[in-house]
Write a protein that holds these residues in place. Structure first.
Motif: not given
Length: 516
Positions: A96-125
């Protein structure tokens, strides 16, 4: 940075307060909902940048909510979070074309990385790529001042291609201009290298790169002596950067076992370079040994009409008694026909396919105008190449070869360069017409703009008459006659030409692949 809005959907959202506070401290806005129904209502009312979605919720499940979200906003990134590692859930979510897949329990850094990978990736790259090239720029400039062998030129050219492909999507025009200037400087230095060394490559015993007339004997014949059929594809006019952009499509069917940049002979034109591949001879020797097959520039008739006869003569000379077939594809229909009948090749030791790439792209006689319209830059030319290859009979031919167990050899006869600057030349009515090289008597030209062969036999080229010479345009220059100069220049500037001296035309790919 513009405000980024996150929607987090979880029926146990109270347990996520530490994560939400963490994200808010990083400057993100986080809205929460406890069910799929509430999530869909929120998405209708507010524009979110990303959604974190719990898979296991009462009412609408995470997967059901995901499908609904994708129906409403297909481009909205959704990160699925679940306790379950069951394979079918992962497959359904990924399908179904998810952007990412995380297994609980998740830590805050995993969440932040998921945000950056999907929204900030172009700028960071972009930032990382630009800073990496800035560091590499000085090293390339230093290497360029010291390079003194063919192998070192190949390494430098490959490095420039790598950065060109890395930077082409970076939103920094200034950085790309620096790279373009560096490529131009490299071509100037490469032309000096060729001027100094090229004639020596025809001296017996002299160490030199593999040249067009040696390619078949040195690089193809060893594979013919193995117990496996060979499909040899020669794509006309293919630059190394263009090969790089569609190489991954070949890798779906074949695994690369060998690659090198071999060197096209001068002129880097089909009549000379491709005939040299199939005859195993330099043009001067082709004319002597096969006067019935060779045509000079000023002769009437097609200059590449006898490649199969040249190949047969070379096979005989090499003592190779093998079954082979030669196919020249000059239009879509002939390519489709070969695809449909490819099974008839299964008993061949060697199947050769010459694919007229430029003709495929540009509908034969209109090639200049079409390519000028569709591919005004190297980036757009590469993009056009990739689009063409994805949808071409050539890719299907390669697939058929893999299915029948053929080893694949992919190469070209020469590359091409986008010409931007004119150089005035004067010749008589029997002077050849190519924009990147000229042969004839009493040529008048700008010395600094050309590599000249006043005695063509020193580089194994035939003379049309006793006083004929050759000149080759350097870098991105093209030859223009003084008569009607401005019209001529405006028509041909920023078009792709070949025949002269440049990294793009001379350093070209030869690759061997084994079927997967």
């Amino acid at each position: 940075m513009a405000e980024i809005k996150i929607l987090w959907v979880d029926d146990e959202v109270d347990l996520l307060k530490p994560h939400i506070l963490f994200l808010e401290k990083k400057g993100y806005t986080v809205d929460t909902r406890v069910s799929g129904t509430e999530a869909l209502e929120a998405i209708e009312a507010t524009s979110y940048d990303i959604v974190f979605l719990d898979e296991n919720m009462p009412g609408l499940t995470g997967l059901e909510t995901l499908h609904e979200i994708k129906e409403k906003q297909s481009q909205l990134p959704v990160v699925m979070i679940t306790k379950s590692e069951e394979e079918y859930i992962m497959e359904e979510a990924i399908g179904s074309k998810i952007a990412d897949y995380l297994i609980k329990p998740v830590n805050p850094n995993q969440i932040l990385l998921a945000v950056k990978k999907n929204l900030d990736v172009s700028r960071l790259v972009n930032e990382k790529t630009t800073s990496d090239y800035q560091r590499e720029f000085r090293k390339i400039a230093m290497d360029m001042s010291m390079v003194n062998s063919y192998e070192e030129w190949v390494q430098l050219y490959q490095k420039l291609i790598y950065w060109e492909l890395e930077l082409e999507d970076v939103d920094d025009a200034g950085m790309f201009e620096i790279l373009t200037a560096q490529k131009n400087e490299a071509n100037q230095q490469f032309c000096k290298f060729i001027d100094r060394n090229y004639p020596d490559w025809f001296t017996e015993g002299e160490d030199h790169p593999t040249l067009s007339h040696e390619l078949f004997r040195k690089k193809v014949v060893p594979h013919l002596k193995q117990d496996q059929p060979v499909l040899m594809v020669v794509v006309d006019n293919l630059r190394y950067d263009q090969y790089r952009v569609f190489e991954n499509l070949i890798n779906n069917h074949y695994k690369k076992s060998e690659e090198e940049a071999y060197c096209s002979i001068l002129p880097t034109a089909t009549q000379y370079a491709r005939n040299a591949i199939f005859s195993g001879l330099m043009p001067e020797d082709m004319k002597k040994r096969h006067p019935n097959l060779w045509l000079d520039d000023t002769d009437e008739g097609g200059k590449n009409m006898h490649e199969d006869e040249f190949l047969q003569a070379q096979l005989k000379r090499l003592g190779l008694n093998i079954k082979h077939q030669y196919h020249k594809i000059t239009n879509e229909a002939s390519g489709r026909k070969l695809v449909e009948n490819f099974k008839t090749q299964k008993d061949n030791d060697l199947t050769v396919v010459v694919y007229n790439f430029v003709d495929m792209l540009s509908h034969a006689k209109t090639e200049m105008e079409v390519i000028k319209e569709l591919a005004s830059t190297d980036k757009s030319y590469r993009s056009l190449t990739l689009s063409w290859f994805k949808n071409s009979p050539l890719l299907e031919i390669i697939q058929r070869g893999q299915e029948l167990g053929f080893k694949l050899i992919l190469t070209t006869d020469h590359g091409t360069i986008n010409v931007t600057n004119p150089s005035k030349v004067i010749g008589d009515k029997n002077t050849s017409l190519n924009l990147r090289y000229k042969t004839g008597r009493s040529l008048s030209y700008e010395d600094k703009d050309v590599l000249a062969a006043t005695d063509p036999s020193t580089i194994k080229l035939p003379k049309i008459n006793m006083s004929s010479s050759f000149i080759f345009a350097k870098g991105d220059l093209f030859f223009a006659y003084p008569n009607n100069f401005n019209h001529y220049v405006s028509y041909y500037r920023n078009t792709y030409q070949h025949g002269g001296v440049s990294l793009e035309e001379m350093l070209i790919p030869f690759a061997v692949f084994d079927p997967r």
